[in-house]
Design a protein around this motif. Structure first.
Motif: not given
Length: 176
Positions: A8, A14, A75, A81, A83-84, A86-88, A91
């Motif tokens: 990622p 932050d 998530e 939402r 999972r993190p 997949w958010i990466a 992006y």
């Protein structure tokens, strides 16, 4: 799903960019733009490991979206939402979608967006595509990252129908 050596994106700061000081948010924007080509190469490796080609044609966008809709994971059980990880990926997908828009409409470009509404605007201090002349609002922008996350969330909510990547790109280009 084959992750290969996917890693990622690592932001400098932050927290949500909309909550950062203007100077910190600008540093983050510059970092994101400086690492864009690297992120696109990482995304190309990920989709290549899963049998796709990272391209800018309508067919390539449809195939990329189909893969994303088939693979995106929530998530938590019942969450809409992603999972993190997949958010990466979203992006990176947003970078590709944004670059596709800019390639098709060279008058558009990536811009550091500061909204007059501040953090109430979800795109505040984010990288967005701007430069549209086919709209009245000269500050009109599109945020490919938020779009890609939203497509994943819609799929997790049972509403992902396909064709959204292509439609988003064509709509933006049509208003360029």
């Amino acid at each position: 799903m084959e992750w290969g050596d996917y890693r990622p994106f690592q932001p400098l700061e932050d927290g949500p960019v909309g909550d950062l000081s203007p100077a910190a948010a600008l540093r983050e924007y510059e970092h994101r733009m400086a690492t864009k080509d690297e992120r696109l190469a990482v995304l190309a490796g990920l989709v290549g490991a899963n049998g796709l080609r990272l391209g800018a044609s309508d067919e390539d966008l449809d195939a990329l979206e189909g893969w994303y809709l088939a693979e995106v994971e929530p998530e938590a059980e019942g969450s809409t939402r992603p999972r993190p990880l997949w958010i990466a990926v979203a992006y990176d997908l947003g970078l590709h979608i944004g670059d596709t828009i800019v390639a098709r409409a060279p008058g558009l470009s990536w811009t550091f967006y500061r909204s007059r509404a501040g953090a109430r605007d979800v795109s505040h201090q984010n990288p967005v595509i701007m430069g549209f002349t086919g709209v009245r609002n000269k500050r009109y922008n599109v945020d490919p990252f938020l779009f890609a996350v939203g497509v994943g969330g819609s799929r997790l909510d049972g509403r992902g129908t396909g064709g959204a990547f292509r439609t988003f790109v064509c709509s933006a280009v049509g208003h360029a």
